[in-house]
Design a protein around this motif. Structure first.
Motif, PDB file in Angstrom:
ATOM      1  N   ALA A 169       0.854  -1.195   0.000  1.00 26.26           N
ATOM      2  CA  ALA A 169       0.000   0.000   0.000  1.00 26.26           C
ATOM      3  C   ALA A 169       0.883   1.237   0.000  1.00 26.26           C
ATOM      4  N   THR A 170       0.389   2.286  -0.627  1.00 21.94           N
ATOM      5  CA  THR A 170       1.113   3.555  -0.625  1.00 21.94           C
ATOM      6  C   THR A 170       0.767   4.316   0.651  1.00 21.94           C
ATOM      7  N   SER A 171       1.327   5.499   0.783  1.00 25.32           N
ATOM      8  CA  SER A 171       1.175   6.245   2.030  1.00 25.32           C
ATOM      9  C   SER A 171      -0.261   6.687   2.299  1.00 25.32           C
ATOM     10  N   ALA A 172      -1.033   7.009   1.280  1.00 27.86           N
ATOM     11  CA  ALA A 172      -2.406   7.484   1.513  1.00 27.86           C
ATOM     12  C   ALA A 172      -3.297   6.395   2.131  1.00 27.86           C
ATOM     13  N   PRO A 173      -3.361   5.177   1.563  1.00 28.89           N
ATOM     14  CA  PRO A 173      -4.162   4.133   2.223  1.00 28.89           C
ATOM     15  C   PRO A 173      -3.647   3.781   3.614  1.00 28.89           C
TER      16      PRO A 173
END
Length: 148
Positions: A31-35
């Motif tokens: 997962a990237t930082s936003a999720p």
């Protein structure tokens, strides 16, 4: 000395050193930082015991990079399970919130409406609540802060 394969993509490094025997494998969170930011309080709520074990191991170990791999794997597996459960039960609310964060430079205060829907859904289906440390039960945006 471990062999590293360096790619042309920035900040991309692959360490081909095999894990020590007895350390179970675990997939990457993916997962990237936003999720991750969107789900962080729920991950913290469900994974606190695993994280506490990892932090205790890390504090007490002379070489935590190798001694605490099992505990770190447990934290990762737990985080993955939270993300999977949120995606299973609250996919539209989760996506709306993390996309809002991504579009607004991770400024949480600009994404309160989708956050409200996500918190309600996760509370209903996963029985996880967003608790802000030291907030005494009052959401951060409702606290009266006095500056001196």
């Amino acid at each position: 000395m471990p062999q590293h394969e360096i790619h042309t993509k920035p900040y991309y490094l692959v360490d081909r050193t095999p894990m020590p025997p007895g350390i179970p494998s675990v997939p990457e969170v993916g997962a990237t930082s936003a999720p991750l930011t969107s789900a962080s309080f729920f991950i913290g709520a469900r994974c606190a015991p695993y994280n506490d074990d990892f932090m205790l191991c890390h504090a007490q170990s002379k070489s935590p990079q190798t001694d605490c791999l099992k505990e770190g794997r447990r934290v990762t597996r737990c985080a993955i399970s939270v993300l999977e459960d949120i995606n299973k039960h609250c996919p539209s609310e989760f996506k709306a919130h993390w996309e809002c964060l991504e579009q607004r430079n991770h400024e949480l205060e600009k994404c309160r409406l989708p956050e409200t829907y996500l918190n309600k859904c996760v509370g209903q289906f996963l029985n996880l609540t967003k608790t802000i440390p030291d907030a005494e039960g009052v959401p951060v945006h409702l606290r009266n802060v006095k500056f001196t």
